[in-house]
Design a protein around this motif. Sequence first.
Motif, PDB file in Angstrom:
ATOM      1  N   GLU A 131       0.852  -1.194   0.000  1.00  0.00           N
ATOM      2  CA  GLU A 131       0.000   0.000   0.000  1.00  0.00           C
ATOM      3  C   GLU A 131       0.885   1.241   0.000  1.00  0.00           C
ATOM      4  O   GLU A 131       1.990   1.222   0.549  1.00  0.00           O
ATOM      5  CB  GLU A 131      -0.900  -0.001   1.237  1.00  0.00           C
ATOM      6  N   MET A 132       0.397   2.356  -0.566  1.00  0.00           N
ATOM      7  CA  MET A 132       1.223   3.563  -0.676  1.00  0.00           C
ATOM      8  C   MET A 132       1.645   4.123   0.679  1.00  0.00           C
ATOM      9  O   MET A 132       2.740   4.674   0.802  1.00  0.00           O
ATOM     10  CB  MET A 132       0.500   4.644  -1.486  1.00  0.00           C
ATOM     11  N   ASP A 133       0.802   4.003   1.703  1.00  0.00           N
ATOM     12  CA  ASP A 133       1.195   4.496   3.033  1.00  0.00           C
ATOM     13  C   ASP A 133       2.462   3.783   3.509  1.00  0.00           C
ATOM     14  O   ASP A 133       3.364   4.392   4.082  1.00  0.00           O
ATOM     15  CB  ASP A 133       0.051   4.293   4.043  1.00  0.00           C
ATOM     16  N   ALA A 147      10.567  10.011  -4.963  1.00  0.00           N
ATOM     17  CA  ALA A 147       9.342  10.470  -4.302  1.00  0.00           C
ATOM     18  C   ALA A 147       8.310   9.349  -4.373  1.00  0.00           C
ATOM     19  O   ALA A 147       8.364   8.510  -5.270  1.00  0.00           O
ATOM     20  CB  ALA A 147       8.811  11.703  -5.018  1.00  0.00           C
ATOM     21  N   PRO A 148       7.368   9.329  -3.412  1.00  0.00           N
ATOM     22  CA  PRO A 148       6.326   8.287  -3.447  1.00  0.00           C
ATOM     23  C   PRO A 148       5.640   8.189  -4.809  1.00  0.00           C
ATOM     24  O   PRO A 148       5.325   7.101  -5.286  1.00  0.00           O
ATOM     25  CB  PRO A 148       5.338   8.736  -2.362  1.00  0.00           C
ATOM     26  N   CYS A 149       5.419   9.347  -5.453  1.00  0.00           N
ATOM     27  CA  CYS A 149       4.707   9.352  -6.740  1.00  0.00           C
ATOM     28  C   CYS A 149       5.444   8.565  -7.824  1.00  0.00           C
ATOM     29  O   CYS A 149       4.805   8.063  -8.752  1.00  0.00           O
ATOM     30  CB  CYS A 149       4.490  10.779  -7.224  1.00  0.00           C
ATOM     31  N   SER A 150       6.777   8.455  -7.728  1.00  0.00           N
ATOM     32  CA  SER A 150       7.509   7.688  -8.737  1.00  0.00           C
ATOM     33  C   SER A 150       7.066   6.233  -8.685  1.00  0.00           C
ATOM     34  O   SER A 150       6.915   5.585  -9.719  1.00  0.00           O
ATOM     35  CB  SER A 150       9.019   7.739  -8.485  1.00  0.00           C
ATOM     36  N   PHE A 155       2.917   1.808 -10.350  1.00  0.00           N
ATOM     37  CA  PHE A 155       1.983   0.795  -9.830  1.00  0.00           C
ATOM     38  C   PHE A 155       0.566   1.043 -10.365  1.00  0.00           C
ATOM     39  O   PHE A 155      -0.164   0.126 -10.678  1.00  0.00           O
ATOM     40  CB  PHE A 155       1.932   0.816  -8.293  1.00  0.00           C
ATOM     41  N   ARG A 156       0.194   2.315 -10.422  1.00  0.00           N
ATOM     42  CA  ARG A 156      -1.174   2.626 -10.870  1.00  0.00           C
ATOM     43  C   ARG A 156      -1.385   2.217 -12.328  1.00  0.00           C
ATOM     44  O   ARG A 156      -2.441   1.707 -12.698  1.00  0.00           O
ATOM     45  CB  ARG A 156      -1.520   4.092 -10.657  1.00  0.00           C
ATOM     46  N   ARG A 157      -0.337   2.435 -13.129  1.00  0.00           N
ATOM     47  CA  ARG A 157      -0.447   2.035 -14.538  1.00  0.00           C
ATOM     48  C   ARG A 157      -0.731   0.530 -14.627  1.00  0.00           C
ATOM     49  O   ARG A 157      -1.563   0.075 -15.406  1.00  0.00           O
ATOM     50  CB  ARG A 157       0.842   2.390 -15.283  1.00  0.00           C
ATOM     51  N   PRO A 243      -1.902  13.058   0.452  1.00  0.00           N
ATOM     52  CA  PRO A 243      -0.884  13.536   1.402  1.00  0.00           C
ATOM     53  C   PRO A 243       0.552  13.204   0.976  1.00  0.00           C
ATOM     54  O   PRO A 243       1.492  13.830   1.466  1.00  0.00           O
ATOM     55  CB  PRO A 243      -1.238  12.791   2.699  1.00  0.00           C
ATOM     56  N   HIS A 244       0.729  12.253   0.059  1.00  0.00           N
ATOM     57  CA  HIS A 244       2.091  11.883  -0.359  1.00  0.00           C
ATOM     58  C   HIS A 244       2.572  12.668  -1.578  1.00  0.00           C
ATOM     59  O   HIS A 244       3.692  12.482  -2.035  1.00  0.00           O
ATOM     60  CB  HIS A 244       2.171  10.381  -0.681  1.00  0.00           C
ATOM     61  N   GLY A 245       1.697  13.520  -2.106  1.00  0.00           N
ATOM     62  CA  GLY A 245       2.031  14.215  -3.357  1.00  0.00           C
ATOM     63  C   GLY A 245       2.956  15.399  -3.157  1.00  0.00           C
ATOM     64  O   GLY A 245       3.632  15.838  -4.083  1.00  0.00           O
TER      65      GLY A 245
HETATM   66  S1  SF4 Z   1      -0.041  12.131  -5.394  1.00  0.00           S
HETATM   67 FE1  SF4 Z   1      -0.533  10.301  -4.173  1.00  0.00          FE
HETATM   68  S2  SF4 Z   1      -1.957   9.129  -5.430  1.00  0.00           S
HETATM   69 FE2  SF4 Z   1      -0.935  10.617  -6.789  1.00  0.00          FE
HETATM   70  S3  SF4 Z   1       0.827   9.529  -7.624  1.00  0.00           S
HETATM   71 FE3  SF4 Z   1       1.534  10.600  -5.802  1.00  0.00          FE
HETATM   72  S4  SF4 Z   1       1.339   9.104  -4.149  1.00  0.00           S
HETATM   73 FE4  SF4 Z   1       0.085   8.354  -5.841  1.00  0.00          FE
END
Ligand code: SF4
Length: 319
Positions: A131-133, A147-150, A155-157, A243-245
Amino acid sequence: MSDLFEVPECDKCRNPAVHHQVYSGRIMCAHHLSDSIRKKVSKALREQLHLPKGKHTTILVAISGGKDSAVLLERIHDNLSRRRDVTIVGGCVDEGIAGYRPPSLECARQLCEKLGIRFETVSYPELGFKEMDEVAQKILDTNDKKAPCSYCGVFRRQGINHLAERVGADVIALGHNLDDMAQTIMMNMQNGDVERTLRLAPHTNTPLEGMAPRIVPLRWIPEQEIHLYALHKKLPVHHEECPHGEGALRFRHRETIAMMEADVPGTRHGLLRMADDMKKLQQMAGSSLSKIKPVSCAKCGQMCSGTICKACEMKEVMR
Ligand code: SF4
Ligand SMILES: [Zn+2]
Ligand SMILES: [Zn+2]
């Protein structure tokens, strides 16, 4: 009465205006702004979505509970839901972000319910990702430079591809708006990454091997106009940010593009037109501009450019 206190009027109907479209010089009321958005999306759908005669087409609309994908789904539904040869499915990826994902997932579900559209969801653990958290915590603990978004973007793709496979989608619709597109093109330029710009959706005339083609019917519409439309239509939309963005490079590009657009209205359109022209040049030159030939990942079988795909590589790092 002094002009100072007068509410600006729509340049078409004289009703109170809600938006000044600086790049076109138009001043619009809510009705005429909505009208212009409806026309732009219908035109983009005609250009990007080619429905083969005598064949059924399933469209997976990637939704997040946010305004862009809500407007996308509402527009696709309005344009195509009466066709017997088209099935629309709303799909949401659950990244596992406490306080952000549950309420936005609920908005996505509500919108599908309201429109009578099948709703599908998949979580990162179901795909074998953390999970992203947990990913964000591990990044902190290990002083990871990424960064978390990387991680999340990759993963989202995979999640969207998984949903597309589950529902047998022929096409995937994504809610990227004009600002998103301009930011991505700028980021690619900064990295000197022509390939990535050439691979940008829509894939109508440039299909990518082994992947359902993506369409992006909102790509010429600025974020602010989509926001106003979602409010006007009272779509169930979650407005909080993840919150991770924070600190993600994309947010810096958001500021840069906004600044450039304020200085030179039409900058975003210009960047997107440039990317389109690059794609046209590539088509004229044949495939010789594209150096990377996709192969299937040795671990998961998804098409990628190396021996193992980014998602499998990142999954390994996060073990
Ligand atoms: S902002 Fe949040 S949901 Fe969007 S890519 Fe980054 S971690 Fe994922
Ligand atoms: Zn008007
Ligand atoms: Zn893989």
